[in-house]
Design a protein around this motif. Structure first.
Motif, PDB file in Angstrom:
ATOM      1  N   TYR A  46     102.605  87.675  93.848  1.00  0.00           N
ATOM      2  CA  TYR A  46     103.853  88.422  93.983  1.00  0.00           C
ATOM      3  C   TYR A  46     104.752  87.720  94.999  1.00  0.00           C
ATOM      4  CZ  TYR A  46     101.155  92.133  91.721  1.00  0.00           C
ATOM      5  OH  TYR A  46     100.382  92.859  90.849  1.00  0.00           O
ATOM      6  N   ILE A  47     106.013  87.591  94.651  1.00  0.00           N
ATOM      7  CA  ILE A  47     106.995  86.941  95.522  1.00  0.00           C
ATOM      8  C   ILE A  47     108.219  87.845  95.645  1.00  0.00           C
ATOM      9  CG2 ILE A  47     108.551  84.955  95.789  1.00  0.00           C
ATOM     10  CD1 ILE A  47     106.504  83.317  94.167  1.00  0.00           C
TER      11      ILE A  47
ATOM     12  N   VAL B 206     111.327  78.567  92.773  1.00  0.00           N
ATOM     13  CA  VAL B 206     109.922  78.602  93.191  1.00  0.00           C
ATOM     14  C   VAL B 206     109.238  77.344  92.662  1.00  0.00           C
ATOM     15  CG1 VAL B 206     107.752  79.877  93.108  1.00  0.00           C
ATOM     16  CG2 VAL B 206     109.937  81.119  93.045  1.00  0.00           C
ATOM     17  N   PHE B 207     108.510  76.652  93.526  1.00  0.00           N
ATOM     18  CA  PHE B 207     107.735  75.471  93.146  1.00  0.00           C
ATOM     19  C   PHE B 207     106.273  75.728  93.498  1.00  0.00           C
ATOM     20  CE2 PHE B 207     112.021  74.102  93.777  1.00  0.00           C
ATOM     21  CZ  PHE B 207     112.246  73.088  92.847  1.00  0.00           C
ATOM     22  N   ILE B 208     105.397  75.597  92.515  1.00  0.00           N
ATOM     23  CA  ILE B 208     103.983  75.932  92.704  1.00  0.00           C
ATOM     24  C   ILE B 208     103.102  74.792  92.206  1.00  0.00           C
ATOM     25  CG2 ILE B 208     102.111  77.522  92.117  1.00  0.00           C
ATOM     26  CD1 ILE B 208     104.175  79.676  91.619  1.00  0.00           C
ATOM     27  N   LYS B 209     102.174  74.356  93.045  1.00  0.00           N
ATOM     28  CA  LYS B 209     101.158  73.365  92.650  1.00  0.00           C
ATOM     29  C   LYS B 209      99.786  73.949  92.993  1.00  0.00           C
ATOM     30  CE  LYS B 209      99.790  68.544  93.172  1.00  0.00           C
ATOM     31  NZ  LYS B 209      98.362  68.837  93.474  1.00  0.00           N
TER      32      LYS B 209
ATOM     33  N   GLU C 168     112.360  89.710  92.944  1.00  0.00           N
ATOM     34  CA  GLU C 168     110.942  90.080  93.001  1.00  0.00           C
ATOM     35  C   GLU C 168     110.277  89.548  91.743  1.00  0.00           C
ATOM     36  OE1 GLU C 168     108.216  93.988  94.115  1.00  0.00           O
ATOM     37  OE2 GLU C 168     110.116  94.259  93.058  1.00  0.00           O
ATOM     38  N   MET C 169     109.117  88.916  91.910  1.00  0.00           N
ATOM     39  CA  MET C 169     108.391  88.315  90.787  1.00  0.00           C
ATOM     40  C   MET C 169     106.920  88.670  90.839  1.00  0.00           C
ATOM     41  SD  MET C 169     109.698  84.368  90.473  1.00  0.00           S
ATOM     42  CE  MET C 169     111.392  83.941  90.081  1.00  0.00           C
ATOM     43  N   ALA C 170     106.328  88.814  89.655  1.00  0.00           N
ATOM     44  CA  ALA C 170     104.877  88.866  89.500  1.00  0.00           C
ATOM     45  C   ALA C 170     104.511  87.733  88.552  1.00  0.00           C
ATOM     46  CB  ALA C 170     104.431  90.205  88.944  1.00  0.00           C
TER      47      ALA C 170
END
Length: 365
Positions: free
Chosen positions: A93-94, A122-125, A191-193
């Motif tokens: 969650y962000i 958003v950058f995710i590794k 807001e993100m899931a």
């Protein structure tokens, strides 16, 4: 005419020296320590409405305020941006809050180039041993652009735009009015899931392990806008748009988010630790990438890679201090057009192999 060729060689040499100097300046800017955020685990899903008014969000700490992508030596952002994170067994969650006196947006098509509006990114590794990473962009209309990068652009990667975050939930809240130039707004919030399964690879587990780390970063693209009586438009200088501001959580040092080795860290915890710590691998990774950057600078001038790392420019400042605690091997082909670097940390059994193409492999012995 007889002087043309020597002058040309001199020009080429000076150009190479200039390019190397530019690269070395960039490498020096890329020495800040990545930031770390410890996200609390919760036991139930959140309602994604963009408001973050649940008690779980109230207990989650804010990140530090965003700064310029090049670092704190640049001007402080005009508007404040902060993020919170939580997780459960199914989702990351962000929640992001972006101070903004004029909330606007006009892009409504999924996977359009969202950063042509003011946006949040958003950058995710998730995977340490794989170069792939993910990017999600959203504007104030909650229009999403999402993609997967097999590896960074500068290393030969290309965006896979057909990839989507399956099951993504997102919502935007406006503390003010959108596309209404007649008033002043306060902020807009995202807001993100993000379902862990949407980031899953064939051989990985969906839910992160407790206390494990992911690489993560956030960016805010902010354009200067002309406020008309009824609309907003990006400002121009003649026929060209004025350059955007790039504000981030963990600074890169250069204007390029696609350096995942420079992102911050997200740690998955059950409660906030007394002290948030970097992963043990950080020291060896920083050194390996410093050598990689300096080898690129060396190659610009010499058209070959160095077979001894003490030949690298800025070796004394950026490499030698860390090498006192670490061991390394470097193998080159005969033409010195390719190398393979291995660095080992005997204190924790961690090793990293990185080659001249940016391919790497980690091993925790």
């Amino acid at each position: 005419m007889k002087y043309t060729f020597p002058l040309l060689l001199s020009s080429i040499w000076l150009s190479a020296v200039h390019l190397q100097a530019q690269q070395l300046k960039q490498v020096s800017n890329m020495q800040t320590t990545p930031l770390v955020y410890a996200a609390n685990k919760i036991n139930h899903p959140l309602n994604i409405d963009g408001k973050a008014d649940e008690s779980d969000w109230a207990q989650a700490p804010w990140t530090s305020a965003f700064i310029d992508i090049e670092g704190s030596q640049k001007a402080k952002p005009a508007f404040n941006t902060r993020v919170k994170m939580l997780w459960d067994n199914e989702h990351l969650y962000i929640y992001a809050q972006l101070e903004e006196p004029h909330i606007w947006g006009d892009i409504t098509q999924h996977d359009a180039i969202i950063y042509h509006n003011n946006d949040f990114e958003v950058f995710i590794k998730p995977f340490e041993q794989q170069p792939l990473y993910y990017e999600i962009e959203v504007n104030a209309l909650n229009t999403i652009m999402d993609l997967m990068m097999p590896k960074a652009y500068r290393l030969g990667g290309d965006a896979l735009m057909h990839w989507d975050v399956k099951g993504l939930k997102s919502a935007v809240h406006h503390a003010g009015t959108i596309n209404d130039p007649t008033d002043k707004d306060q902020f807009w919030a995202v807001e993100m899931a993000i379902p862990f399964r949407s980031l899953l690879t064939y051989s990985s587990n969906a839910t992160p392990k407790l206390n494990s780390y992911w690489r993560i970063n956030f960016s805010r693209v902010q354009w200067q806008a002309t406020v008309n009586e009824e609309t907003y438009t990006r400002k121009k200088d003649g026929d060209k748009f004025l350059p955007e501001d790039n504000w981030v959580w963990s600074p890169i040092g250069v204007i390029n988010m696609h350096h995942p080795e420079r992102w911050g860290y997200l740690q998955f915890v059950t409660k906030q630790p007394q002290e948030v710590k970097l992963p043990e691998s950080q020291k060896i990774e920083q050194l390996a990438w410093n050598i990689f950057y300096l080898q690129q600078a060396y190659h610009k001038q010499h058209k070959a890679y160095a077979d001894q790392i003490d030949q690298l420019p800025n070796y004394t400042q950026l490499v030698k201090p860390a090498m006192q605690q670490l061991k390394h091997d470097i193998l080159l082909n005969k033409a010195k057009s390719f190398y393979k670097l291995t660095i080992r940390d005997s204190s924790n059994g961690y090793s990293l192999t990185l080659d001249s193409h940016g391919n790497y492999h980690t091993n925790d012995e």
